[in-house]
Scaffold this active site. Structure first.
Site, mmCIF file in Angstrom:
data_model
loop_
_atom_site.group_PDB
_atom_site.id
_atom_site.type_symbol
_atom_site.label_atom_id
_atom_site.label_comp_id
_atom_site.label_asym_id
_atom_site.label_seq_id
_atom_site.Cartn_x
_atom_site.Cartn_y
_atom_site.Cartn_z
ATOM 1 N N ASP A 231 -7.440 -4.021 -5.025
ATOM 2 C CA ASP A 231 -7.053 -2.706 -4.499
ATOM 3 C C ASP A 231 -5.668 -2.281 -4.979
ATOM 4 O O ASP A 231 -5.368 -1.085 -5.090
ATOM 5 C CB ASP A 231 -7.026 -2.707 -2.969
ATOM 6 C CG ASP A 231 -8.153 -3.485 -2.320
ATOM 7 O OD1 ASP A 231 -8.558 -4.523 -2.874
ATOM 8 O OD2 ASP A 231 -8.598 -3.092 -1.230
ATOM 9 N N ASP B 279 0.806 -1.222 0.000
ATOM 10 C CA ASP B 279 0.000 0.000 0.000
ATOM 11 C C ASP B 279 0.839 1.272 0.000
ATOM 12 O O ASP B 279 0.426 2.299 0.543
ATOM 13 C CB ASP B 279 -0.950 -0.002 1.201
ATOM 14 C CG ASP B 279 -2.131 -0.924 0.982
ATOM 15 O OD1 ASP B 279 -2.688 -0.920 -0.131
ATOM 16 O OD2 ASP B 279 -2.503 -1.665 1.912
#
Length: 404
Positions: free
Chosen positions: A187, A126
């Protein structure tokens, strides 16, 4: 004479009726217009009141605001290693762009500094959410900031260590090692922007090439025949083949988790921006059409948190999913001229800019919107203010403003 008199009186009555009706019509019209204008002013005032709540939130490098529990009335605070840490400074940068208020710029700089150490964190995929949503937003305001550029490039170097050439993807999670060998989540498409930008900054094509390979692998394996996406794919580390297609946050393995569709739409639209690869554009279009034309999408544009939840309509909506898709579709409209995309984005903003979604003035928490949906697997952050809901709401406002 009597007939002439009657005709004169009748004519006079008609004139009075016309004048009265004309006056009444415009009086009502003016009243309604003023009411609409007053409502808009009130909502804009409410929105700016919410912005102020972010500005006055106390600086703390270990307490990035992530969400707020409507039940316990507690702000969930996280350190910079949390995947959501970059959104709060990003929100401050975006509010600065929307308002021009230097106080938000100063605060954004302070919070962004707290994220810098994440450029060395190789235990997460991330990096884009954390570093690019903070330093990337800052760089868009200060395009000559060399420190921000160096941090973005270093972060891209760190993220690149999670790429597996054999599989053709960036590894998402390290947890659940007893279940998954090499998990990749949809994601992860959003983290590719950091890599694309790192190549633009440094001139090193490595990062761009990794991003393209990851997007290609995801496009090949992550989508169903109806153009929806699975959440998690697990790859075999030896053969590079798909071992399983499952969910971690959706209702079940075969359901269309709303936020996941948003990541796909937004992610492939962004990938097209950097590559001009028509396949990426087509992928974004197909999944966008699946989303906005779904039979279970409510008329106001705010989806249920999972399109296939059997309890619809008695389940929570997800403002964050709506905002993520709306942001992507403003950009996708620019590439396709499909008015349906712009119409959806404007409808979402109209819905979210209402008292149902904007938090009241008196609620003293550093968030803008209510009713985002988090993690079903943990039964956490369900129907609450969540920081990334605010981020993509503000991003959509900026994109629409730029378009206008």
């Amino acid at each position: 004479m009597r007939n002439t008199y009657i005709k004169s009186v009748s004519h006079f009555v008609l004139v009075l009726a016309f004048v009265f009706g004309f006056t009444f019509f415009f009086a009502c019209k003016s009243k309604n217009e003023n009411k609409t204008q007053d409502t808009q002013i009130n909502l804009d005032e409410l929105l700016h009141a919410r912005y102020a709540k972010l500005l006055h939130y106390e600086l703390d490098s270990m307490a990035f605001p992530r969400s707020f529990s409507n039940d316990d009335k507690v702000i969930k605070k996280v350190p910079s290693k949390d995947w959501c840490s970059g959104f709060f400074p990003g929100n401050l940068w975006q509010i600065y762009k929307l308002t021009g208020n230097e106080a938000f710029k100063k605060r954004a700089q302070q919070w962004t500094t707290f994220v810098e150490k994440e450029k060395f964190n190789d235990r997460t995929h991330d990096m884009g959410f954390k570093v690019f949503c903070s330093f990337g937003q800052g760089l868009s305001v200060n395009p000559n900031n060399q420190d921000y550029k160096d941090i973005i490039v270093k972060s891209a170097q760190t993220l690149s260590t999670r790429f597996d050439e054999n599989i053709g993807s960036i590894r998402s999670w390290d947890h659940h090692a007893d279940i998954w060998q090499f998990p990749v989540i949809i994601d992860n498409m959003m983290n590719l922007e950091l890599l694309f930008e790192a190549t633009k900054i440094s001139g090193d094509s490595l990062y761009h090439n990794i991003a393209v390979k990851h997007a290609n692998t995801t496009m090949k394996n992550h989508f169903r025949t109806d153009d929806s996406t699975w959440h998690v794919l697990d790859y075999d580390t030896i053969t590079g083949q798909v071992r399983a297609r499952v969910t971690h946050q959706g209702f079940d393995d075969n359901s269309a988790w709303a936020r996941g569709q948003g990541w796909a739409i937004n992610g492939y639209t962004m990938a097209y921006r950097y590559t001009k690869d028509e396949r990426f554009l087509n992928r974004a279009v197909a999944t966008a059409n699946f989303f906005i034309n779904h039979k279970n999408l409510p008329k106001d544009g705010i989806p249920y948190w999972d399109f296939d939840n059997p309890d619809i309509p008695n389940v929570s909506r997800d403002a964050s999913a709506a905002a993520i898709v709306a942001s992507g579709l403003v950009e996708l409209y620019g590439y396709t001229n499909n008015e349906d995309y712009l119409k959806y984005s404007k409808k979402v903003i109209s819905t979210l800019k209402s008292q149902e979604y904007i938090l009241p003035k008196e609620v003293d928490i550093p968030f803008v919107l209510d009713h985002s949906f988090g993690d079903w697997s943990k039964r956490s952050e369900m129907d609450e203010p969540i920081v990334y809901g605010d981020y993509y709401f503000l991003e959509t406002l900026l994109k629409l403003k730029k378009l206008d």
